[in-house]
Design an enzyme around this catalytic site. Structure first.
Site, PDB file in Angstrom:
ATOM      1  N   LYS A  31      -4.119  -4.609   8.889  1.00 42.10           N
ATOM      2  CA  LYS A  31      -2.951  -3.843   8.439  1.00 42.10           C
ATOM      3  C   LYS A  31      -2.346  -3.093   9.617  1.00 42.10           C
ATOM      4  O   LYS A  31      -3.056  -2.408  10.365  1.00 42.10           O
ATOM      5  CB  LYS A  31      -3.335  -2.873   7.324  1.00 42.10           C
ATOM      6  CG  LYS A  31      -2.139  -2.159   6.689  1.00 42.10           C
ATOM      7  CD  LYS A  31      -2.556  -1.409   5.440  1.00 42.10           C
ATOM      8  CE  LYS A  31      -1.393  -0.649   4.806  1.00 42.10           C
ATOM      9  NZ  LYS A  31      -0.304  -1.564   4.386  1.00 42.10           N
ATOM     10  N   HIS A  64      -7.891   0.124   3.993  1.00 47.05           N
ATOM     11  CA  HIS A  64      -7.340  -1.221   4.037  1.00 47.05           C
ATOM     12  C   HIS A  64      -8.055  -2.067   5.077  1.00 47.05           C
ATOM     13  O   HIS A  64      -8.819  -1.546   5.900  1.00 47.05           O
ATOM     14  CB  HIS A  64      -5.831  -1.184   4.324  1.00 47.05           C
ATOM     15  CG  HIS A  64      -5.010  -0.715   3.168  1.00 47.05           C
ATOM     16  ND1 HIS A  64      -4.739   0.624   2.932  1.00 47.05           N
ATOM     17  CD2 HIS A  64      -4.415  -1.391   2.162  1.00 47.05           C
ATOM     18  CE1 HIS A  64      -4.011   0.735   1.834  1.00 47.05           C
ATOM     19  NE2 HIS A  64      -3.788  -0.474   1.349  1.00 47.05           N
TER      20      HIS A  64
END
Length: 251
Positions: free
Chosen positions: A146, A142
């Site tokens: 995040k 990600h």
């Protein structure tokens, strides 16, 4: 017309949801809630708390954060607002709070609103049934903003595998572990960098052969599409806790 509140309206996903709903003829975003300071939008009021909402609504979609959950549950149970809860990083206690609230109001709960990811999870369960004894590893990637690791989707995948074999247990990385891999491990490895939207790989490694299932998201709009499907579904329910499996099975 289904009138919808957007939680986390000023975030990246909140804006994607607004854009998606604005394209629909029967779904209308009537207001948003966000803790950020910019509340200027003449066509779409944005409030700093759920207590300030003046508009009537038929549903709520939330992509904000676990910190907002208490106020969301208080609002939707008091007003009987069917809701789609999409935030990642809920604790086990918070998931229990959602389950309890669903006794009085309809809630669609998923940490990943992508249709493809949820089909992947169904496929993982079937593969796991056929490849008992294979080592299983999950790699999730990600963007560098995040805040939770491992991702909620990686945990959803692991939970799906554990329904096939309840002896499996999670190992989050292997830093500091000395010794051979245990056959019942599900290894989860998190990568954070750049603006990666989301990628999940599930590796089944056996003797002399490996199978890898992969899903890659290239734009956050897929999650808004999934939220649209979910809000149409949840507004047909009176109460209860639902997820993507229910939506897929009702097709």
């Amino acid at each position: 017309m289904i009138k919808i509140i957007i939680g986390g309206a000023l975030g990246k996903m909140g804006k994607k949801v607004f854009d998606r709903l604005s394209l629909s003829s029967d779904l209308k975003p009537v207001c948003g809630v966000d803790i950020k300071e910019d509340f200027s939008n003449p066509d779409f009021p944005i409030y700093s708390s759920y207590n300030e909402i003046k508009e009537d609504a038929d549903a709520l979609i939330d992509f904000s954060s676990p910190k907002a959950l208490n106020s969301i549950l208080e609002y939707i149970t008091k007003n009987k607002i069917p809701s789609v809860l999409c935030a990642t990083g809920y604790t086990d206690e918070q998931e229990e709070m959602v389950k309890k609230a669903s006794e009085n109001v309809a809630i669609f709960r998923s940490a990943n609103m992508s249709l493809g990811v949820n089909v992947l999870i169904k496929a993982v369960k079937e593969v796991a049934k056929s490849l008992l004894g294979f080592d299983i590893e999950i790699i999730e990637k990600h963007h560098n903003q995040k805040v939770d690791a491992p991702s909620g989707t990686a945990l959803m995948i692991a939970d799906a595998i554990k329904t096939v074999d309840n002896n499996k247990y999670l190992v989050n990385g292997r830093n500091g572990i000395v010794g051979k891999r245990n056959a019942d491990e599900i290894g989860i490895h998190s990568i954070r960098g750049g603006n990666i939207v989301g990628e999940h790989q599930v590796i089944f490694a056996g003797e002399n052969e490996t199978i890898t299932l992969t899903h890659e998201a290239t734009d956050r709009s897929i999650f808004a599409v999934g939220a649209e499907k979910a809000v149409r579904y949840i507004t047909t329910k009176n109460k209860g806790l639902f997820d993507y499996n229910d939506l897929l099975e009702d097709k």
